[in-house]
Structures are given as C-alpha cells and as structure tokens.
Design an enzyme around this catalytic site. Structure first.
Site: not given
Ligand code: NAD
Length: 721
Positions: A130, A152
């Site tokens: 990210e 995740e």
C-alpha cells in the site's frame, strides 16, 4: 537517541531518498515511528524548494516491507470503553481516527505535488504494497520470487491503507477483487502486466532508475485518479453492466466460499463497490470505515492472534525448552517407508537433511523414495532441484546404515510389538542418547518409550497426512520425555517449516481426541434419523472444511473400526457403546471403507455424492428433522467441551497450542480463532449454560468440566487479556 525508521539523504539534483529501516525489526513493518518519520519527511518535501522529488525504498536487504505490525495492533483491537470520559467520543469514532491515520498520511504523500518513485527491492505485502501503490511511479526488482500482494483477508482483516481503492484503480475492479478477496500474491512480472507497477529493473539499478524517473518527470507528482481525464479500467458505476455483473458474481462466490462466516470478504466487497464510485478522498474514508468495523468485531482479533501471532510464535520456538543449544539435524533415520514414512522422508530431504529410509524389504523402501519422485514431478519441480532432493533419500533394509543419525522417527505399522522391535533394533546401532520420535496416531507415548533405554529421549512426533501438505505437527511429551527430546523435535519441525504444538500423553493425544468428537457427533445424528445432507451441510456452513461423514470417509472407515476395537479392548468395562459404533461396524461389513475404495458414506463416482442407500443401515429418516442450527450447535459444542476437558486434564497446556492444533490439525472453524478463542468470545458462562442444556437433551458427553464452571464463576477466560 532513538534510531530513525526512515533514513533520509539528498543528492545534488534535489532528490530526497527515504529508505525505510525500522529499528529492532528484521523485516520492515509499519510502526508509529515510521509513520511519524514519514510525516516529517513529507513536510520537508512539501516545504523545501530545493527538494524536487523523492524516492521511497527499503534500507533492508531482505525486502521492502511486510505490512502492519500485527503484534502491535492489539491497541487498535481494544480502543477502550465507549464514550470515554476523556474526549466524550464513541469508541468507533476513536477507532476510525486511529485506522484513518495511515490512509491520510499516504494521501498526503500522493498529493504533495512532487514526484515520488517507489524502488522496491523485495517483498511488499499488505501495508508494504500500500505504501508502494501511493507512490506515483513504481519500479520493482526484476526477480520472479518477489511477492507483491494484499493478504490481509487471510488473517481476518482487509487492506486499510488504501489498498482496496488504489489496486482497482490500477488494474480494474474484477482482477483486483481476485487478489483482494483471496489474498493472492503476484510476481513483479504479473504486476507489470496488470499495470500495478510501471518498470522492472535489475536490483542494482533500482535507485538510479527511480532517480532518473523523478528527474525526468518534475510534473509527475499527480496520480492518474486525481486528474480530470482519469478512466477507471473496465469502468465503474451502477449503470455499468460489467461492474454490476462483477459484483453479482463476486458476492455470490464469496458467500459460497465463506458460508458467511468471515467478516473480511464482505467488507472488502463493500469498500471496493462504494469507494470505486467516489473521489479518492472520500473513498479512503469509506475504506477506513469498513476497516474500523472489522477491527471492532472480535473475529479480527481472534484470527490475527491465532493465524498470525500464535502461529509465528510457535514456529519461532515459543514452546521450545530454554537453555538447550540448537544443533542442526543432518541425518534422519526414518523407520517405515509407508504413506507417512515416505512423506516425512520427503519433507526432511527438501529441508536439506540426509534421510535413511528403512523398511522390511528393499522394494518397500524404494517405493517410499519413489513417492517423493512422484510428488516432485507432479509439482513440476525444477529437475536439478528434484535430483538433489532425491539424492538425499537412501532406501535400505540395513540398520547399520542408520549410523550417524541425529534423530530417529518411526512410522511402522500401528502395533505395539512391531514398534518395540524397530525401536530396540535402532537403539542397538545408535545407542540410547539419540532422540527417538514415534509417529503413532493412537498408542500412548509413555508405553512405547519403554522400548528405548533412556525414555527421556523418547517423544511423540505426530504428523498429519499428506505430510507434505499438512502444516501442523503435534509433539507429544510422554511421562518421562525430557527437554532435550522436546527441543530436538521442535528443531526438526522448524527445519521442515511446519507449525509445532506441544501436548501431553493421552488417548488420541489432543488433535485426534477432539477431532473424533466431530465425526462421532455426526454419526450419532445419523443414527437418530437426521438426514445425512443436513448433517454435512451444517458442518460446512459452520466453517469446517467438510462435513463429519465426508471426513470419516477420508480417514477411512476401516481405520475407525480398528481404533474403536482397540479402545474397547483397552478400556474394558469402562468403554461406552454408542449407536455410532454400530454404524461403523455395518459399513465395514459392507466393505464400505471410505474414499480409499470408492465407497463409504459417499459414493465416489463423478460427481461424488452421498450414498443413496445409507438408510439401509441407519434406519428411516426421522419424520421431524432438527433445525440446522440445532445440528450445528451439537457439532460445535461437542468439540468445544472436549477441548475444555483436554485443557482441564493438562493434555494441552496453553490456549495457543489448543487453538493452533484445532485450526491447523483438523480444520476447526478458522474464523473463530480456534475453540479456546471461540469460548472466550462467546463467554464461558454462556458456554456452560448451553452445555448444561445439551447434557439434559443428549447425555453426559456434553457435561461441562469443573474447569469451565469455575472459570464461569470467576469470570475467567482462557486467554489472559
Ligand atoms: P503404512 O502401512 O502406509 O506404512 C507402514 C510401513 O511400515 C510399511 O511400509 C511397512 O512395510 C513398514 N513396516 C512394517 N513393519 C516394519 C518393520 N518391522 N521395520 C520396518 N518397516 C516396517 O502406514 P502409515 O499410514 O504410514 O502409518 C504409519 C504410522 O503412522 C502408524 O503408526 C500410524 O498410526 C501413524 N500415522 C498415520 C497417519 C495416517 O494418516 N496414515 C497419520 C498419523 C500417524
């Protein structure tokens, strides 16, 4: 002075290099210090005229960044009581602010007005990727083993630093959902193909190429999604047929795959659906809203704790006795080259260990080695690598070949006598100081240890089938097993990269004992006339990988009969006959052994289906069928009460071992974080009340142990906060 997490340097062209080097961590992870350092660096970049742009890279050679520091996320999971007196704001409002912090920081990074290039030297996962996605230009080392991804979802959460917004804007909603919902990683080559990164470069050229880009693109500090001309790849919107169809399909597939047990996937779907139709600033707030909602539910904490924190700790030796030096295992003596022996030989050889694979005939020993050749070929392993692995496996019938082994593992037939014979024969060659591990699935370790002169060096090392795929190893301490044996077994498990749990000797140890209750409860339901499809679907819907009847077919109904007979013989009058025993006997009478001979509770034609004549042995279906929730309740609580009993009896000693053993040993509902986490979450007093009711309805197999009653009375949990 504390060491910085970001090393800053400026070159003659005014390019600021920000090299991430989080102190005290072998791999970079997001820490509060990194966030603060990056915020300070961005302020400089924005305000200093001399700075023309920046490079974000890693100063650690082992990768770019592994993402959030899950171990330190616990403060997020517990943001304090609602409407705290200090600021009068709700818990959710404070949680939102906490999770939005990084989103807001990365948004500042991409809108600071100056070009920023990411130079990615290795793995970038989760928050690591990210950070990369927020940069304007992304260059990755041209190395196919580098993994880029947003995994995740695998530990019960979702990307919360812009991943659900930037990835779809780069590669399109449909492919992005695949990566977001499955947590799949991509190689640099794949990322280039998808437009997620713009350049691949030899590792040594990463920085120079990043600098060249920054220098050549003084106006490059704008993300495509912040320009008027931005076109979302594939298009978005409620009137875009492709977009709508993608979500209809993805929603249905997700619900089917997760049985609505997981909170993460629906949150990801919602964040992408809503966020992709909004400007970036709002989209990021939408993502943070879903992230905060996820984190506020105990599911996320339970999953992160078991699937990540406890697992990593176990693999790093949380249960390894202290003070025993590590010695690499160079040579393994593997006794028995059947299904299990062959599998253990394979994983050991893959870990670089020489293996002497001994059986009663050379042919059987060679067959054991051929198993590895076959598996490697099926996996299309590089031929040179496969050859090196195979060269480490030495099939033999000669005990003299065991000389020099630093560990013995036995996986011969499940017979006390045969096991005692091979144990003694190995000791004659190796002496009693070598550690001896038995892979027995049912025979108590304390008894087997009598065949080795030094029982302190004898231990249970229980693998699961197929060995090369199953992640767990249950290490069993016999009454006299000493710390050196535990340490050696743990070191072996670490070498073959599996997850160990440590338990004490008991019939069925921990995993087989608790797992058997799932199967037996399914059989008892069947004997009561419950529809087999109802039982199987209830099992799957509650989050078990397959129903209890399917699992029994996999284990083998002949094996169930053997265990049943052995237990009856061992327990004598104490053995409690149940209608489940009869079903297993009748199935064996009809030669229905399960998957191995193509007929069990299922018939293994294509497609596999429940045996249509099952009522011929179970009797007619009951006129009134139980509610699916009642079936699920029995299947779950029968396992929970057995796990609690194992804890009370000291068979398992820590909730971490109990949860890991359950999830990775028999596939216990991973979304709960394991049986102990699940009991804590539901509340022990509630568990006791339900078990009391089930005892009244179905019998003493549900009776809560004293431990649970005491815990309920004292408001205790298995995990200390
Ligand atoms: P298997 O029948 O496939 O293999 C046993 C092997 O031991 C055979 O190759 C046999 O020739 C060999 N053997 C028998 N007597 C021997 C002797 N005196 N000396 C040397 N070799 C001898 O059985 P398996 O499924 O591999 O199981 C082996 C052990 O592992 C058993 O104790 C079993 O309970 C345990 N186990 C099995 C599983 C499973 O799923 N199959 C799982 C965990 C543990």
């Amino acid at each position: 002075m504390t060491k910085p997490a970001l090393h800053l340097s400026t070159d003659e062209d005014g390019i600021l290099t920000m090299a991430i080097d989080v102190p005290g961590q072998s791999m970079n992870v997001i820490t509060p210090q990194l966030v603060a350092d990056l915020a300070a660096a961005l302020t400089r970049l924005k305000t200093e005229d001399g700075l023309k742009g920046a490079i974000l890279t890693s100063a650690k050679s082992n990768g770019f960044m592994a993402g959030a520091d899950l171990k330190n996320m616990t403060s997020l999971f517990d943001p304090g009581p609602d409407d705290s007196e200090t600021d009068g704001r709700s818990k959710m409002a404070r949680l939102f602010d906490a999770v939005y912090e990084i989103n807001s920081l990365l948004r500042q990074l991409e809108t600071c007005g100056k070009p920023i290039a990411a130079a990615v030297n290795g793995l970038a996962l989760g928050g690591g990727l990210e950070f990369v996605l927020a940069c304007h230009h992304r260059i990755v080392a041209d190395n196919p083993s580098i993994k880029l991804g947003l995994p995740e979802v695998m530990v019960g959460i979702m990307p919360g630093a812009g991943g659900t917004q930037r990835l779809p804007r780069l590669m399109g909603v449909q492919p992005a959902l695949l990566y977001l919902l499955q947590g799949k990683t991509m190689s640099p080559q794949e990322a280039l193909g998808f437009g997620v990164v713009q350049e691949l470069a030899p590792a040594e050229e990463l920085l120079s190429r990043a600098k060249a880009w920054v220098k050549a693109n003084p106006e490059g500090g704008v993300q495509p999604w912040d320009t008027k001309s931005f076109k979302f790849p594939g298009g978005v919107g409620a009137f875009n047929p492709g977009f709508v169809q993608t979500f209809m399909g993805a929603s249905a597939m997700t619900m089917k795959a997760t049985n609505r047990n997981l909170n993460g996937p629906p949150a990801i779907l919602s964040a992408v659906y809503e966020g992709s139709q909004l400007p970036m600033d709002t989209a990021l707030r939408v993502e943070s809203k879903y992230f905060a909602t996820l984190v506020a539910d105990p599911q996320a904490y339970n999953m992160v704790r078991s699937l990540f924190i406890s697992k990593q700790a176990a693999e790093k030796g949380a249960r390894r006795p202290e003070g025993i030096p590590k010695a690499p295992i160079k040579k393994l003596a593997m006794l028995g080259a059947g299904l299990m022996g062959a599998g253990i030989a394979m994983v050991a050889a893959q870990a670089g260990i020489e293996v002497v694979l001994l059986d009663t005939t050379q042919e059987a020993a060679e067959k054991g080695k051929a198993y590895t050749a076959d598996r490697l070929a099926k996996r299309k392993t590089d031929p040179a690598k496969a050859e090196a692995i195979l060269a480490r496996i030495h099939p033999t019938i000669n005990y003299d070949d065991l000389k020099g082994a630093d560990l013995v593992i036995e996986a011969v037939f499940e017979s006390r006598e045969i096991k005692a014979n091979v144990t003694k024969a190995a000791e004659t060659v190796l002496g009693p100081d070598v550690i001896f591990g038995s892979n027995t699935s049912t025979l108590p370790i304390t008894g087997l240890a009598q065949a080795w002169t030094k029982p302190e060096n004898f231990i249970g090392i229980h693998f699961f089938s197929p060995v090369d795929k199953m992640p767990l190893v249950e290490i069993i301490r016999g009454e006299k097993t000493g710390p050196a044996a535990i340490a050696k077994a743990m070191d072996f498990v670490a070498a073959i990269r599996k997850t160990p749990i440590l338990v004490n000797d008991s019939r069925g140890f921990y995993t087989s004992r608790c797992f058997a209750t799932y199967i037996t409860e399914g059989l008892l339901l069947l004997a009561e006339g419950t529809g087999p499809a109802l039982i199987e679907n209830a099992g799957k819907h509650m989050g078990m990988p397959v129903g209890p009847l399917a699992v029994n077919d996999e284990v083998g109904l002949d094996l169930s009969l053997k265990v049943q007979n052995q237990t009856r013989a061992d327990l004598g009058d104490a053995y409690v006959e149940t209608p489940a025993d009869k079903i297993i006997e009748k199935m064996n009478d009809l030669d229905r052994k399960g998957r191995k001979n193509g007929k069990g509770f299922y018939t293994y034609d294509t497609p596999k289906h429940l045996w249509s004549d099952l009522t011929s042995i179970t009797g007619d279906l009951a006129a009134t069928q139980p509610h699916p929730d009642a079936v699920k309740e029995r299947l779950i609580y029968r396992q929970l009460v057995e796990c609690a009993r194992c804890f009370e009896e000291g068979v398992v000693e820590t909730p971490q071992d109990a949860d890991l053993g359950a999830i990775f040993g028999w596939g216990f509902m991973p979304h709960t974080g394991g049986p102990m986490s699940h009991m804590d979450t539901l509340g022990i007093a509630n568990i006791v009340a339900i078990l009391d009711r089930l005892t009244a309805e179905h019998g003493p197999r549900f009776t809560p142990p004293k431990l649970l009653r005491d815990m309920a009375k004292n408001h205790q949990k298995f995990y200390t906060p």
